[in-house]
Scaffold this motif. Structure first.
Motif, PDB file in Angstrom:
ATOM      1  N   ASP A   5       0.806  -1.215   0.000  1.00  0.00           N
ATOM      2  CA  ASP A   5       0.000   0.000   0.000  1.00  0.00           C
ATOM      3  C   ASP A   5       0.841   1.269   0.000  1.00  0.00           C
ATOM      4  O   ASP A   5       0.307   2.349  -0.202  1.00  0.00           O
ATOM      5  CB  ASP A   5      -0.919   0.023   1.231  1.00  0.00           C
ATOM      6  CG  ASP A   5      -2.071  -0.945   1.089  1.00  0.00           C
ATOM      7  OD1 ASP A   5      -2.494  -1.177  -0.056  1.00  0.00           O
ATOM      8  OD2 ASP A   5      -2.531  -1.468   2.115  1.00  0.00           O
ATOM      9  N   ARG A   6       2.125   1.168   0.260  1.00  0.00           N
ATOM     10  CA  ARG A   6       2.964   2.366   0.326  1.00  0.00           C
ATOM     11  C   ARG A   6       3.381   2.760  -1.092  1.00  0.00           C
ATOM     12  O   ARG A   6       4.474   2.456  -1.563  1.00  0.00           O
ATOM     13  CB  ARG A   6       4.174   2.118   1.226  1.00  0.00           C
ATOM     14  CG  ARG A   6       3.793   1.960   2.698  1.00  0.00           C
ATOM     15  CD  ARG A   6       4.995   1.669   3.561  1.00  0.00           C
ATOM     16  NE  ARG A   6       5.829   2.839   3.772  1.00  0.00           N
ATOM     17  CZ  ARG A   6       5.664   3.708   4.778  1.00  0.00           C
ATOM     18  NH1 ARG A   6       4.661   3.545   5.623  1.00  0.00           N
ATOM     19  NH2 ARG A   6       6.476   4.732   4.920  1.00  0.00           N
ATOM     20  N   VAL A   7       2.458   3.444  -1.757  1.00  0.00           N
ATOM     21  CA  VAL A   7       2.667   3.891  -3.129  1.00  0.00           C
ATOM     22  C   VAL A   7       2.720   5.410  -3.137  1.00  0.00           C
ATOM     23  O   VAL A   7       1.904   6.073  -2.489  1.00  0.00           O
ATOM     24  CB  VAL A   7       1.524   3.394  -4.048  1.00  0.00           C
ATOM     25  CG1 VAL A   7       1.704   3.946  -5.460  1.00  0.00           C
ATOM     26  CG2 VAL A   7       1.479   1.880  -4.060  1.00  0.00           C
ATOM     27  N   ALA A   8       3.676   5.979  -3.844  1.00  0.00           N
ATOM     28  CA  ALA A   8       3.815   7.426  -3.946  1.00  0.00           C
ATOM     29  C   ALA A   8       3.918   7.833  -5.407  1.00  0.00           C
ATOM     30  O   ALA A   8       4.575   7.157  -6.209  1.00  0.00           O
ATOM     31  CB  ALA A   8       5.046   7.917  -3.186  1.00  0.00           C
ATOM     32  N   VAL A   9       3.254   8.937  -5.750  1.00  0.00           N
ATOM     33  CA  VAL A   9       3.413   9.557  -7.063  1.00  0.00           C
ATOM     34  C   VAL A   9       4.160  10.864  -6.869  1.00  0.00           C
ATOM     35  O   VAL A   9       3.803  11.677  -6.003  1.00  0.00           O
ATOM     36  CB  VAL A   9       2.053   9.801  -7.743  1.00  0.00           C
ATOM     37  CG1 VAL A   9       2.209  10.717  -8.958  1.00  0.00           C
ATOM     38  CG2 VAL A   9       1.430   8.477  -8.174  1.00  0.00           C
ATOM     39  N   ILE A  10       5.210  11.074  -7.658  1.00  0.00           N
ATOM     40  CA  ILE A  10       6.047  12.277  -7.589  1.00  0.00           C
ATOM     41  C   ILE A  10       5.792  13.091  -8.849  1.00  0.00           C
ATOM     42  O   ILE A  10       6.029  12.613  -9.957  1.00  0.00           O
ATOM     43  CB  ILE A  10       7.536  11.897  -7.479  1.00  0.00           C
ATOM     44  CG1 ILE A  10       7.798  11.112  -6.179  1.00  0.00           C
ATOM     45  CG2 ILE A  10       8.422  13.143  -7.552  1.00  0.00           C
ATOM     46  CD1 ILE A  10       9.124  10.370  -6.177  1.00  0.00           C
ATOM     47  N   ILE A  11       5.296  14.324  -8.675  1.00  0.00           N
ATOM     48  CA  ILE A  11       5.022  15.196  -9.817  1.00  0.00           C
ATOM     49  C   ILE A  11       5.996  16.367  -9.738  1.00  0.00           C
ATOM     50  O   ILE A  11       5.845  17.268  -8.908  1.00  0.00           O
ATOM     51  CB  ILE A  11       3.560  15.690  -9.790  1.00  0.00           C
ATOM     52  CG1 ILE A  11       2.594  14.506  -9.625  1.00  0.00           C
ATOM     53  CG2 ILE A  11       3.246  16.465 -11.066  1.00  0.00           C
ATOM     54  CD1 ILE A  11       1.138  14.907  -9.471  1.00  0.00           C
ATOM     55  N   GLU A  12       7.016  16.337 -10.570  1.00  0.00           N
ATOM     56  CA  GLU A  12       8.121  17.292 -10.464  1.00  0.00           C
ATOM     57  C   GLU A  12       8.815  17.405 -11.815  1.00  0.00           C
ATOM     58  O   GLU A  12       9.189  16.385 -12.408  1.00  0.00           O
ATOM     59  CB  GLU A  12       9.096  16.809  -9.383  1.00  0.00           C
ATOM     60  CG  GLU A  12      10.417  17.535  -9.325  1.00  0.00           C
ATOM     61  CD  GLU A  12      10.283  18.996  -8.943  1.00  0.00           C
ATOM     62  OE1 GLU A  12      10.709  19.850  -9.758  1.00  0.00           O
ATOM     63  OE2 GLU A  12       9.743  19.281  -7.846  1.00  0.00           O
ATOM     64  N   ASP A  13       8.983  18.643 -12.311  1.00  0.00           N
ATOM     65  CA  ASP A  13       9.591  18.802 -13.632  1.00  0.00           C
ATOM     66  C   ASP A  13      11.105  18.848 -13.604  1.00  0.00           C
ATOM     67  O   ASP A  13      11.749  18.679 -14.636  1.00  0.00           O
ATOM     68  CB  ASP A  13       9.032  20.049 -14.335  1.00  0.00           C
ATOM     69  CG  ASP A  13       9.443  21.340 -13.652  1.00  0.00           C
ATOM     70  OD1 ASP A  13       9.649  21.306 -12.414  1.00  0.00           O
ATOM     71  OD2 ASP A  13       9.548  22.376 -14.334  1.00  0.00           O
ATOM     72  N   PRO A  50      -2.246   6.427  -5.206  1.00  0.00           N
ATOM     73  CA  PRO A  50      -1.172   6.435  -4.212  1.00  0.00           C
ATOM     74  C   PRO A  50      -1.646   6.841  -2.823  1.00  0.00           C
ATOM     75  O   PRO A  50      -2.632   7.558  -2.666  1.00  0.00           O
ATOM     76  CB  PRO A  50      -0.199   7.487  -4.769  1.00  0.00           C
ATOM     77  CG  PRO A  50      -1.093   8.438  -5.506  1.00  0.00           C
ATOM     78  CD  PRO A  50      -2.143   7.563  -6.145  1.00  0.00           C
ATOM     79  N   THR A  51      -0.905   6.386  -1.829  1.00  0.00           N
ATOM     80  CA  THR A  51      -1.097   6.860  -0.466  1.00  0.00           C
ATOM     81  C   THR A  51      -0.605   8.297  -0.343  1.00  0.00           C
ATOM     82  O   THR A  51      -1.197   9.107   0.365  1.00  0.00           O
ATOM     83  CB  THR A  51      -0.309   5.973   0.511  1.00  0.00           C
ATOM     84  OG1 THR A  51      -0.669   4.617   0.306  1.00  0.00           O
ATOM     85  CG2 THR A  51      -0.582   6.369   1.951  1.00  0.00           C
ATOM     86  N   LEU A  52       0.497   8.610  -1.038  1.00  0.00           N
ATOM     87  CA  LEU A  52       1.161   9.911  -0.929  1.00  0.00           C
ATOM     88  C   LEU A  52       1.453  10.457  -2.318  1.00  0.00           C
ATOM     89  O   LEU A  52       1.838   9.714  -3.218  1.00  0.00           O
ATOM     90  CB  LEU A  52       2.481   9.744  -0.155  1.00  0.00           C
ATOM     91  CG  LEU A  52       3.426  10.955  -0.126  1.00  0.00           C
ATOM     92  CD1 LEU A  52       2.862  12.040   0.791  1.00  0.00           C
ATOM     93  CD2 LEU A  52       4.814  10.532   0.334  1.00  0.00           C
ATOM     94  N   THR A  53       1.287  11.774  -2.475  1.00  0.00           N
ATOM     95  CA  THR A  53       1.663  12.453  -3.712  1.00  0.00           C
ATOM     96  C   THR A  53       2.458  13.700  -3.364  1.00  0.00           C
ATOM     97  O   THR A  53       2.039  14.487  -2.504  1.00  0.00           O
ATOM     98  CB  THR A  53       0.423  12.861  -4.530  1.00  0.00           C
ATOM     99  OG1 THR A  53      -0.335  11.693  -4.852  1.00  0.00           O
ATOM    100  CG2 THR A  53       0.819  13.573  -5.811  1.00  0.00           C
ATOM    101  N   THR A  54       3.616  13.873  -3.993  1.00  0.00           N
ATOM    102  CA  THR A  54       4.351  15.132  -3.870  1.00  0.00           C
ATOM    103  C   THR A  54       4.149  15.912  -5.159  1.00  0.00           C
ATOM    104  O   THR A  54       4.111  15.326  -6.245  1.00  0.00           O
ATOM    105  CB  THR A  54       5.852  14.902  -3.623  1.00  0.00           C
ATOM    106  OG1 THR A  54       6.464  14.340  -4.788  1.00  0.00           O
ATOM    107  CG2 THR A  54       6.072  13.992  -2.434  1.00  0.00           C
TER     108      THR A  54
END
Length: 297
Positions: A5-13, A50-54
């Motif tokens: 369950d520890r899924v993260a999406v990183i949105i960063e250019d 995701p659980t977390l998104t940056t």
């Protein structure tokens, strides 16, 4: 929360920052998926749930504020905005777009990890998107977590300590955000001057009308109500939102305190409260906030 369950999406250019975020979060046990722009990032949140998104603020195409609004339309992912823009208006826009936290660049990896771990210990609210983006909080074997403990709490690693860089606020240690179920009316509800709060269901009702609050707004209101007439400083409240206290940490930045001010302003607006003539939350100038006195007190 299971490892799966520890899924993260990183949105960063910025490719360098993107790789740094991948490294930090993967060291924390996350499976990461990255996107270089807002549109791609929104679709990855929809796909991977995701659980977390940056989320970076300044990106080509749609910016971070618009991406956050689109994500919030279908997902209750924990959302952290990372940006070099630290003006108060930018903080306000980020939090109003649905961010749970707002961290200025350059950031310290240890602080990011600590804030992520603190967020995972906080209860999550379902969104209007239903199960499209909602991840149930259950123990790994499907059993319910122990009383008073979310699945995230049961398996999340402890937050790393953040090195103190500021003078501790003189306020007493923060207690966990738990509102006692002392009743005014139905069992489990607390009431103050027409405002009713149910901590387990995380519901707020004002004069018979339910009020939709963000996670941080609800937590701040809960802490202030549970503290009654005891004054809570901005630093005190900031640490409580991070799941910390002066017992474990006393680093609070100006940005943290400004975020509390923004959350309180948004909370008052949603409650329909005038800060100059408060019905529920008093500002104690130069100190912090407290609950107003009971009628007739």
């Amino acid at each position: 929360m299971t490892a799966h369950d520890r899924v993260a999406v990183i949105i960063e250019d910025d490719a360098d920052i993107r790789r740094l975020l991948e490294e930090v979060l993967e060291q924390g046990g996350f499976e990461t998926h990255s996107a270089g722009n807002g549109l791609e990032g929104v679709e990855k949140v929809r796909r991977y749930r995701p659980t977390l998104t940056t989320l970076d603020v300044s990106m080509p195409g749609i910016d971070g504020f618009e991406a956050a609004k689109r994500i919030r339309a279908f997902s209750d992912t924990y959302l952290i905005m990372l940006t070099a823009r630290t003006d108060e208006i930018d903080t306000l826009m980020g939090l109003e777009s649905g961010a749970d936290d707002y961290i200025a660049k350059p950031f310290r990896p240890r602080e990011l990890r600590a804030r992520v771990d603190a967020m995972l210990r906080r209860p999550r609210l379902a969104t209007s998107g239903g199960d499209d983006g909602e991840r149930p909080a259950t123990a790994p074997d499907g059993a319910a977590p122990p009383d008073g403990q979310t699945a995230a709490t049961a398996s999340s690693p402890p937050a790393e300590s953040v090195a103190p860089t500021a003078t501790p606020d003189p306020s007493p240690p923060v207690s966990p955000i738990v509102v006692p179920a002392t009743a005014a009316g139905d069992e489990g509800w607390i009431e103050h001057r027409g405002l009713r709060l149910e901590p387990d269901m995380r519901l707020v009702v004002v004069d018979g009308e339910e009020v939709d609050l963000t996670r941080s707004e609800f937590d701040l209101l809960s802490l202030i109500i549970s503290s009654r007439r005891r004054v809570r400083s901005k630093a005190d409240l900031a640490l409580a939102l991070r799941g910390e206290s002066y017992v474990t940490s006393y680093y609070v930045s100006d940005a943290d305190k400004r975020a509390v001010e923004v959350h309180l302003a948004n909370l008052r607006r949603k409650l329909g409260e005038n800060a100059s003539q408060p019905r529920w939350i008093e500002t104690v100038r130069g100190v912090g906030y407290r609950l107003t006195a009971d009628d007739g007190a």
